[in-house]
Structure formats: structure tokens, C-alpha cells
Scaffold this motif. Sequence first.
Motif, short mmCIF file in Angstrom:
data_model
loop_
_atom_site.label_atom_id
_atom_site.label_comp_id
_atom_site.label_asym_id
_atom_site.label_seq_id
_atom_site.Cartn_x
_atom_site.Cartn_y
_atom_site.Cartn_z
N GLN A 5 0.72 -1.29 0.03
CA GLN A 5 0.05 0.02 -0.12
C GLN A 5 0.72 1.17 0.10
OE1 GLN A 5 -3.81 -0.62 0.37
NE2 GLN A 5 -2.78 -1.96 -0.99
N GLN A 6 0.45 2.27 -0.80
CA GLN A 6 1.16 3.39 -0.90
C GLN A 6 0.70 4.65 -0.02
OE1 GLN A 6 0.41 3.66 -5.20
NE2 GLN A 6 2.40 3.95 -5.59
N VAL A 7 -0.44 4.55 0.18
CA VAL A 7 -1.25 5.32 0.95
C VAL A 7 -2.31 4.70 2.20
CG1 VAL A 7 -2.94 7.40 1.14
CG2 VAL A 7 -1.33 7.17 -0.69
N ALA A 8 -2.15 5.05 3.51
CA ALA A 8 -3.05 4.66 4.47
C ALA A 8 -3.70 6.02 5.05
CB ALA A 8 -2.36 4.17 5.76
N VAL A 9 -5.04 5.89 4.91
CA VAL A 9 -5.86 6.98 5.49
C VAL A 9 -6.57 6.49 6.67
CG1 VAL A 9 -7.81 8.58 4.77
CG2 VAL A 9 -6.38 7.96 2.79
N ILE A 10 -6.26 7.24 7.67
CA ILE A 10 -6.95 6.79 9.14
C ILE A 10 -7.87 8.14 9.53
CG2 ILE A 10 -6.53 6.31 11.60
CD1 ILE A 10 -3.49 5.99 10.54
N GLY A 11 -9.27 7.84 9.43
CA GLY A 11 -10.12 8.84 9.74
C GLY A 11 -11.72 8.48 9.60
N SER A 12 -12.51 9.61 9.24
CA SER A 12 -13.74 9.36 9.53
C SER A 12 -14.54 8.84 8.17
CB SER A 12 -14.50 10.62 9.40
OG SER A 12 -13.88 11.65 8.43
N LEU A 13 -15.65 8.02 8.09
CA LEU A 13 -16.44 7.74 7.14
C LEU A 13 -17.75 8.13 7.58
CD1 LEU A 13 -14.23 4.93 7.81
CD2 LEU A 13 -15.36 4.31 5.73
N ASN A 14 -18.35 9.14 6.62
CA ASN A 14 -19.83 9.50 7.09
C ASN A 14 -20.82 9.14 5.84
OD1 ASN A 14 -19.11 10.56 9.62
ND2 ASN A 14 -18.53 12.40 8.37
N TYR A 15 -22.05 9.04 6.28
CA TYR A 15 -22.79 8.92 5.06
C TYR A 15 -23.57 10.15 4.93
CZ TYR A 15 -26.22 6.97 1.84
OH TYR A 15 -26.99 6.72 0.66
N ASP A 16 -23.46 10.84 3.60
CA ASP A 16 -23.84 12.25 3.63
C ASP A 16 -25.20 12.43 2.94
OD1 ASP A 16 -21.45 13.34 4.56
OD2 ASP A 16 -20.63 13.72 2.72
N LEU A 17 -25.96 13.36 3.44
CA LEU A 17 -27.36 13.70 3.02
C LEU A 17 -27.00 15.35 2.51
CD1 LEU A 17 -29.62 12.14 5.41
CD2 LEU A 17 -29.08 11.18 3.40
N GLN A 38 -27.81 11.83 -1.69
CA GLN A 38 -27.18 11.08 -0.61
C GLN A 38 -26.10 10.13 -1.13
OE1 GLN A 38 -29.83 8.39 1.18
NE2 GLN A 38 -31.45 8.79 -0.36
N GLY A 39 -24.94 10.05 -0.17
CA GLY A 39 -23.87 9.04 -0.78
C GLY A 39 -22.82 9.11 0.18
N PRO A 40 -21.69 8.41 -0.33
CA PRO A 40 -20.50 8.25 0.87
C PRO A 40 -20.12 9.59 1.03
CG PRO A 40 -19.99 7.56 -1.24
CD PRO A 40 -21.31 7.84 -1.60
N GLY A 41 -19.27 9.81 2.26
CA GLY A 41 -18.60 11.14 2.81
C GLY A 41 -17.78 10.74 3.70
N GLY A 42 -17.18 11.98 4.52
CA GLY A 42 -16.23 11.78 5.45
C GLY A 42 -14.95 12.11 4.94
N LYS A 43 -14.36 13.16 5.81
CA LYS A 43 -12.90 13.42 5.24
C LYS A 43 -11.94 12.37 4.88
CE LYS A 43 -13.16 18.10 7.25
NZ LYS A 43 -13.22 18.71 5.77
#
Length: 311
Positions: A5-17, A38-43
Motif C-alpha cells: 500500500q502506498q497510502v494509509a488514510v486513518i479517519g472518518s467515514l460518513n454517510y452524507d445527505l 445522498q452518498g458516501p462522505g467523511g474526510k
Amino acid sequence: MMKKQQVAVIGSLNYDLLLKQERLPKKGETFTADDLIQGPGGKGANQAAQCAKLGLSTSMIGKVGEDRFGEALIGSLQAFGVNVDYVGKKGTTGMGIVNVLPDGDYHSTLLRGANYLITKEDINQSLEIISGCQYILLQQEIPPSIIDYIIEKTRDAKCQLVLNNAPARDISETSLSAIDILVVNETEAEFMSDCKVDSVESAHEVAQKLVKKVKNTVILTLGALGVVVATKEESFYTPANKVEAVDATGAGDSFIGAFVFCLIEGYTLQKATDLATLVSSITVSRTGGSESFPTLSELQGLALSHKPLER
């Protein structure tokens, strides 16, 4: 066998409205929205999605709820090619309620949900893949104690730490000194510096003040004005591309994913900023979250070369 893996992202997963509307309601007023998206989000998930859509091998570390929104978020990242082996399930999925105005600007309210259930043990279990990546991407939509713990555990690793201090939080001098690249917008920069950022000139001054606190680089995004970048050796400004803004949701995350892609590909800092600015301008010209992020093939379709440049 999964490739390195080149990138590891550690953070939020939000469902966006996302509610598209002419204006925000006044106090006590009921106002009617024009459309719901509506759909996937979170920084965190957004930055992972952009990295993967540009062809980087990317892992997401975080938590979603034990509900249909969590399943949708995991499925979306998998579709983009993100490794989700370290996305746990517990509680209720984080949510983002976003009011999108006609000029593309937005107002966002977050429900933390499962994002605040990530633990140090979760980090320990994924530490091998985190430490083995070229870049680690962090944001501030998970507990601050976890951010500090990640920085502490990866201090001796041969990876670059990228911190998007959004939403803005106080960060200890010790943790901040371990950050290779700090990414902030005007509001976050003002919070960290106690100085007003209302022009390119003031952005330069604040960026040069903040870069003294990190390892090497500060990126200060200015929305429609563009981007100011400061390192220990140089400072420069990149204007924004002129586009008709439709929805700015996720534009900063799109910029960060594209910027890291360019660095991995070997671009100069200036060229990486130029290309990341272009990527974010494509994002704001479309409606939605990570599904609006451009892919590598789209960029190539614009006759852009992704061949590494001379440093």
C-alpha cells in the motif's frame, strides 16, 4: 497477495445527505430544499477515494456502524479500489448533513457516530500496514487522542505524515513537529495562528508562521482564490482555476488526494499544487461527494501527462 500500500488514510467515514437549496432557513423558519443527494462522505473516506481513483494503492482505517449506511460506505470504497480490511463495524454510522447553496458553498453538520469508537487497539492491529505506507493521511473527525497516538507510533517510520487539521483543533507542539505536511483552509489557519487570513498576502504570512511548527510544508487553501504553499525554503501561490462552482463538498479532500498522488509520482511541489488545484476545480464543478472526484483516465483525457517530472 495484496500489493504494498502506498497510502494509509486513518479517519472518518460518513454517510452524507446533501440538501440543495436557495438559502439557509432563518431562526424558527421552515424552508424547503430543492433536491436531496445522498452518498458516501467523511474526510477520511473522501481522501482515500481520491487517492484510489487516481490509481494509488490505498488502505482505509476507521469505523462505520452496524447498519445499511455502513455497508454502503464500505461498498463505495471497495468500488473505488480502496482496501477496507481495517474498517471496523460498531454502533451507528457517522452522518453528514450538508446544505448546498447555489454558488456551490455549503454548511455542514456532522454526527460523529462510529468515527469516535475507533480505539488504540484498532491502530495497533493495523500498525504494520500503516507504518509500511509512503504516506499517512490524517484529519480531525476522529478522537484527538487517536491522532496523537498514531503520530507517536509512526514517529520512527519511513512514511510521510499529512495532517488536514479539519475541523480545526489545538495540537500539541510535539505532535505538530512530527507532521511533514499540514493542510488547512483560511478558517483553520486563523484558528492555529490567531491571525486573520483574508488575502493571498496574509495567507503567505500565516503559512510562513505555521511552517515553523511542522517538519517541512504548509498548504493553505483559499477556496476560489487558490492555494498558498510554504516550506522551510520557499513560498509560492497558485491561483484557482476558473470554473462554474456547483458543489464544493469534498473539494479540499479531492485536493489532498491528488496532491499526495503527485508527490508519489515524483512531481515538483509547484507542479503537484497545480495539478491538485485542477483536480479540486473539477470536483467543485460537479454535484456530490467522492463520486464527483475525477479519475486518472479523466485527467489523461484532458491531455495531462502523469509522467514524473524533474525535481
